[in-house]
Scaffold this motif. Structure first.
Motif, short mmCIF file in Angstrom:
data_model
loop_
_atom_site.label_atom_id
_atom_site.label_comp_id
_atom_site.label_asym_id
_atom_site.label_seq_id
_atom_site.Cartn_x
_atom_site.Cartn_y
_atom_site.Cartn_z
N THR A 94 69.77 57.21 -26.28
CA THR A 94 70.70 57.20 -27.41
C THR A 94 70.99 55.75 -27.77
OG1 THR A 94 72.70 57.10 -26.07
CG2 THR A 94 71.80 59.31 -26.54
N ARG A 95 71.70 55.53 -28.87
CA ARG A 95 71.99 54.15 -29.27
C ARG A 95 72.90 53.44 -28.29
NH1 ARG A 95 76.92 53.42 -32.43
NH2 ARG A 95 77.99 55.41 -32.56
N ASN A 96 73.59 54.20 -27.42
CA ASN A 96 74.45 53.60 -26.40
C ASN A 96 73.76 53.47 -25.05
OD1 ASN A 96 76.77 53.25 -28.03
ND2 ASN A 96 77.12 55.44 -27.94
N LYS B 276 72.54 56.87 -43.62
CA LYS B 276 72.67 57.55 -42.33
C LYS B 276 73.20 58.94 -42.57
CE LYS B 276 73.22 58.21 -37.85
NZ LYS B 276 73.35 59.63 -37.75
N ASP C 296 73.84 62.93 -40.99
CA ASP C 296 74.23 63.44 -39.68
C ASP C 296 72.98 63.61 -38.82
OD1 ASP C 296 76.86 63.53 -40.33
OD2 ASP C 296 76.89 65.65 -40.83
N GLY C 297 73.13 63.30 -37.56
CA GLY C 297 72.01 63.41 -36.64
C GLY C 297 72.11 62.36 -35.56
N TYR C 298 71.03 62.14 -34.85
CA TYR C 298 71.00 61.21 -33.73
C TYR C 298 70.04 60.07 -34.03
CZ TYR C 298 73.22 64.94 -31.12
OH TYR C 298 74.09 65.90 -30.70
N ARG C 299 70.37 58.90 -33.54
CA ARG C 299 69.44 57.78 -33.56
C ARG C 299 68.88 57.69 -32.14
NH1 ARG C 299 69.90 54.35 -38.05
NH2 ARG C 299 71.72 54.83 -39.29
N ILE C 300 67.58 57.76 -32.02
CA ILE C 300 66.92 57.79 -30.72
C ILE C 300 65.94 56.63 -30.62
CG2 ILE C 300 65.31 59.09 -29.27
CD1 ILE C 300 68.02 60.34 -29.23
N TYR D 104 72.17 55.92 -23.25
CA TYR D 104 72.13 57.10 -22.39
C TYR D 104 70.75 57.74 -22.45
CZ TYR D 104 77.18 56.64 -22.39
OH TYR D 104 78.45 56.16 -22.26
N TYR E 10 68.23 60.40 -22.92
CA TYR E 10 68.21 61.64 -23.67
C TYR E 10 66.89 62.38 -23.48
CZ TYR E 10 70.29 64.52 -27.36
OH TYR E 10 70.89 65.53 -28.05
#
Length: 68
Positions: A58-60, A39, A41-45, A62, A64
């Motif tokens: 997002t992984r939570n 992993k 740095d960055g976003y998991r989408i 939200y 995006y």
């Protein structure tokens, strides 16, 4: 009575699906049964496409999605 099976009814669009949470380890498992990724740095989408509309989460969970 016919032996032909009826096609399955289409399922509804599921929307956001909670992803599995990764485990932080000091050393990745080494075995042909394991798949892992580093992993950075960055976003998991998570992307969903329904009726030609794309939604990004997002992984939570939200939203995006960037409106155009």
């Amino acid at each position: 009575m016919s032996s032909r099976k009826r096609p399955a009814a289409p399922a509804g669009f599921p929307g956001f699906l909670e992803p599995a949470k990764p485990n932080l380890l000091k050393v990745a498992p080494y075995d042909e049964k394991w798949i892992h990724e580093v992993k950075f740095d960055g976003y998991r989408i998570q992307a969903g496409i329904h009726a030609s509309e794309v939604t990004l989460w997002t992984r939570n969970g939200y939203d995006y999605t960037i409106a155009s």
